[in-house]
Design an enzyme around this catalytic site. Structure first.
Site, short mmCIF file in Angstrom:
data_model
loop_
_atom_site.label_atom_id
_atom_site.label_comp_id
_atom_site.label_asym_id
_atom_site.label_seq_id
_atom_site.Cartn_x
_atom_site.Cartn_y
_atom_site.Cartn_z
N ARG A 145 2.36 0.68 2.37
CA ARG A 145 1.85 1.13 1.07
C ARG A 145 0.32 1.16 1.04
O ARG A 145 -0.29 0.89 0.01
CB ARG A 145 2.38 0.25 -0.06
CG ARG A 145 3.88 0.35 -0.26
CD ARG A 145 4.30 -0.36 -1.52
NE ARG A 145 3.98 -1.78 -1.47
CZ ARG A 145 3.72 -2.53 -2.53
NH1 ARG A 145 3.75 -2.00 -3.74
NH2 ARG A 145 3.44 -3.82 -2.41
N SER A 164 -3.33 3.00 3.40
CA SER A 164 -3.87 3.80 4.50
C SER A 164 -5.31 3.37 4.70
O SER A 164 -5.85 2.56 3.94
CB SER A 164 -3.79 5.29 4.16
OG SER A 164 -4.56 5.59 3.00
N ASP A 196 10.49 14.91 -18.24
CA ASP A 196 9.92 14.11 -17.16
C ASP A 196 8.41 14.02 -17.35
O ASP A 196 7.78 14.97 -17.83
CB ASP A 196 10.22 14.75 -15.81
CG ASP A 196 11.63 14.41 -15.34
OD1 ASP A 196 12.13 13.35 -15.72
OD2 ASP A 196 12.22 15.23 -14.62
N THR A 221 2.12 4.66 4.96
CA THR A 221 3.57 4.56 5.18
C THR A 221 4.19 3.85 3.98
O THR A 221 3.51 3.09 3.26
CB THR A 221 3.91 3.77 6.45
OG1 THR A 221 3.50 2.41 6.28
CG2 THR A 221 3.23 4.37 7.67
N ALA A 222 5.47 4.12 3.76
CA ALA A 222 6.15 3.47 2.64
C ALA A 222 6.27 1.97 2.84
O ALA A 222 6.39 1.21 1.88
CB ALA A 222 7.54 4.09 2.47
N LYS A 267 -7.12 1.12 1.81
CA LYS A 267 -6.93 1.38 0.37
C LYS A 267 -5.45 1.56 0.13
O LYS A 267 -4.71 2.10 0.96
CB LYS A 267 -7.70 2.63 -0.08
CG LYS A 267 -7.12 3.96 0.37
CD LYS A 267 -7.91 5.13 -0.22
CE LYS A 267 -7.19 6.46 -0.06
NZ LYS A 267 -6.93 6.86 1.32
#
Length: 731
Positions: free
Chosen positions: A384, A386, A312, A380-381, A398
């Site tokens: 995307r 803040s 990974d 938040t998703a 941003k």
């Protein structure tokens, strides 16, 4: 080392039981020879003493000396295995302490929806040994977890030091890849509900105890094949020894049974036969010392044959904490504006990315208010992004480039709508003979500002592409001040830092013929840049669980052995398919059940060390096999002349060591055959030093060191022992 041998001696003596000894065919033949010569030594006073091949008498103690040293040879072989097994007993004892019976609070009729915290459920105190699969138990702070399971509700800090040896507590929580808990570990905070996933006696700790003690170690395919080869060679030499005496008698040079037994023991590969089991146990023990639990010796051996390594990106190849490395302003924007906006929007951001933006701004000498008033806009998703809303109406955001561009468009469209409404009101007033208000003028000035200008959008896309192609993550910063258009200020370059020393390690693996493949969910551009910087051979971008499984199957169909790591339930199919599947201890129960190794430290980069240990195991076995076969040659030069030199004086030219007498030559060879096992035990346990290189290079190095060394050492050793034996009266 002496203390280890002393502690292992009782176990070695117990292994002299023929019911246990027959499992090692080579040493069982030595055991039979020792028993036979012992019987002959006891019978000699009644039937007469032995004679050498020339018919001349030998010392009365000769048969007893051979018998004793044959028993010592068997004992030393058992000692090697006992020492290897004994190294895991201390860890097993500490693990047993974690299995102490505990009282579990079982939830009667647990319902995940209505009894989420098990507050309203009836708790039934039961012994941990009475728990069954699927039971739910409540564990509070200070209590031991009664069995292996998955957290189905709650989050808690857990002390796993008894299992991992790591004193720092870890966080376990429901609903993710860190939900698995191990029986015997202690909850330090909060309260959790655990679903039991293993029966008593079949827990993770039980399996660890059996494996570190060697009780559950299964012989690997290569080890079985080598055992068959050694057994076949031994049978061939048994036939040689049985037919030698009739041939020698026909030549008027009869050979005593004692000498034949000594010859047989020197002919068969006793050294590797004595150390083979210890080498396998020690290989697993080296993994345990690194907090890796191998479910079978087959997995350790397969690690040594791996040709494709899947790793990974995040946490393995890179640190996983993206850090700000540069501020890239757009044309017409002052750098101070970009830096100040990025820093202000990151002051309340506790993530490594947010902290690094503030640190980079201060490192470049920029100053700003570290405690600004305003309303924090959390990430938040869905959005995307803040940011921060200041009291004067300034809004800073941003986030992802597309999200920020959409936000700017949305702000401008909202203002355009507002301006249109104001303009409509102003036009209505003008139609009634009133003067146009100031709002009408603002509307007129901003009528052409509908969304992000094309030039700005093009420059932004170029900046984002440059960062992505370099392997970084672009974080776009924008602001909107009252009375001014929303605008993009620039891009913050977040860089996922490649771990130090990894490119050199990958180059080392490449030299061993191992192909490294990076797995990531990043886009292909970012993946390609990171892959180039890290020095891996290939990458799999935007990888899904199905992609991983398909990739492993393609590699295996091409004749490659594949190793990979994983921690989630979605990794379980790939872990099960891989030849070496290393599951993280922090992962789910499904991942740990699917893999054939578990890393107790949950360090994915340890896969590289596992491959090195596997190769060291194979190299150690090959090196000691080479040494064992090579040192038999010197024994032939010691015993063959001793057996027939009295009848065939021409064989004296083979006595190149100048051994004193036939009796001393035979005894010296047998003594060396036993002592060399003890001297090789530390090497078998520690392993031959591993150096990266191709197969031909490693083979050449081992032949030069252990082949030539195995040829020379016995000549010197047997000669020195003969000098001591000749001082014994009668020899």
């Amino acid at each position: 080392m002496i203390s280890m041998l002393r502690a292992a001696l009782p176990g070695a003596l117990r292994k002299l039981d023929p019911r246990r000894q027959w499992r090692n065919p080579v040493m069982f033949i030595v055991w039979v020879g020792a028993a036979l010569t012992t019987v002959l030594a006891v019978a000699e006073p009644f039937v007469g003493g032995p004679a050498d091949s020339g018919g001349s008498p030998v010392p009365a103690s000769f048969t007893w000396a051979i018998a004793v040293w044959l028993w010592v040879t068997v004992l030393f072989a058992n000692l090697a295995e006992s020492v290897a097994e004994g190294r895991g007993k201390a860890q097993a004892d500490s693990l047993r302490q974690t299995r102490a019976a505990t009282t579990a609070q079982r939830v009667a009729g647990y319902d995940a929806e209505t009894d989420a915290a098990a507050d309203r459920a009836a708790l039934e105190p039961v012994a941990s040994s009475d728990l069954r699969l699927g039971d739910h138990v409540v564990v509070r702070a200070g209590e031991l977890i009664p069995g292996d399971g998955d957290i189905v509700w709650g989050i808690a800090s857990v002390d796993e030091s008894a299992i991992t040896g790591e004193s720092a507590p870890v966080v376990r929580e429901s609903g993710g890849d860190r939900s698995a808990v191990t029986g015997g570990t202690r909850v330090l905070s909060d309260r959790i509900v655990v679903r039991i996933t293993s029966m008593p006696g079949e827990t993770f700790v039980d399996r660890m105890i059996a494996l570190v003690e060697g009780a559950a170690r299964q012989k690997t395919p290569n080890e079985i094949a080598l055992n068959i080869l050694l057994a076949s060679l031994s049978i061939i030499f048994v036939v040689v020894a049985l037919t030698l005496n009739p041939i020698a008698s026909y030549a008027a040079a009869p050979v005593s049974v004692t000498v034949l037994a000594a010859l047989l023991v020197c002919l068969i590969p006793t050294t590797i036969g004595a150390l083979l089991s210890a080498i396998g146990i020690a290989g697993m023990d080296r993994l345990v010392q690194r907090n890796v639990l191998a479910m079978s010796g087959r997995a350790v051996e397969a690690a040594g044959d791996v040709t494709t390594l899947l790793l990974d990106k995040t946490g393995t190849i890179t640190y996983g904490n993206r850090r700000a490395s540069a501020f890239l302003r757009l044309d017409g924007v002052r750098e101070q504006e970009l830096v100040e906006a990025a820093a202000l929007s990151s002051l309340a951001d506790p993530t490594p990315e947010g902290v690094s933006i503030v640190e980079l701004a201060e490192a470049e000498g920029h100053r700003f208010d570290r405690r600004p008033a305003g309303e924090i806009v959390p990430f938040t998703a869905q959005t995307r992004m803040s940011g921060l809303d200041l009291p004067d109406g300034t809004r800073i955001r941003k986030g992802a480039g597309s999200a920020i561009a959409a936000w700017v468009d949305q702000v401008e469209q909202a203002e355009q709508t507002e301006r249109a409404e104001v303009a409509a009101v102003g036009a209505s007033g003008g139609a009634n003979g009133a003067e146009p208000g100031p709002a009408t003028g603002l509307a007129a000035r901003g009528a052409d500002r509908a969304g992000l200008p094309a030039a700005v959008r093009a420059e932004l896309e170029q900046r984002v592409a440059e960062v992505s192609q370099s392997g970084g993550t672009p974080l776009v910063v924008a602001e909107h001040r009252p009375g001014a258009p929303a605008r993009i200020l620039g891009v913050v370059h977040l860089k996922d830092v490649v771990k130090e020393g990894l490119p050199e390690k990958f180059a080392e693996l490449r030299g061993m013929g191992i192909r490294t493949v990076m797995i990531t969910g990043d886009n292909p551009l970012t993946a390609a840049a990171i892959a180039q910087e890290a020095g891996v051979d290939d990458f799999l971008a935007e990888a899904t669980p199905e992609d991983k499984l398909a990739y492993i199957r393609r590699e295996q169909e091409g004749g490659n052995l594949v190793a990979m790591t994983g921690d989630g339930t979605n990794d379980a199919p790939a872990l099960a398919q891989a030849d070496v599947g290393v599951a993280m201890n922090t992962g789910t129960s499904a991942a740990k059940e699917a893999g054939n190794m578990v890393d107790l430290d949950s360090d994915p980069s340890k896969l590289i060390d596992i491959v090195r240990i596997g190769k060291q195991l194979l190299i150690t076995r090959g090196a000691l096999t080479t040494f064992s076969i090579a040192n038999d040659i010197a024994k032939y030069f010691a015993i063959i002349p001793a057996m027939f030199m009295g009848v065939f004086p021409q064989l004296a030219v083979l006595n190149i060591m100048g051994l004193h007498s036939p009796a001393s030559a035979v005894l010296s060879a047998i003594v060396f055959n036993a002592i060399v096992i003890v001297f090789l035990i530390p090497l078998a346990l520690r392993g031959v030093r591993f150096r990266a290189g191709g197969a031909s290079q490693i083979l050449g190095r081992n032949l030069a060191l252990y082949g030539l060394g195995g040829l020379i050492t016995p000549f010197a050793g047997i000669w020195l022992i003969d000098q001591a034996v000749r001082l014994i009266p009668g020899f």
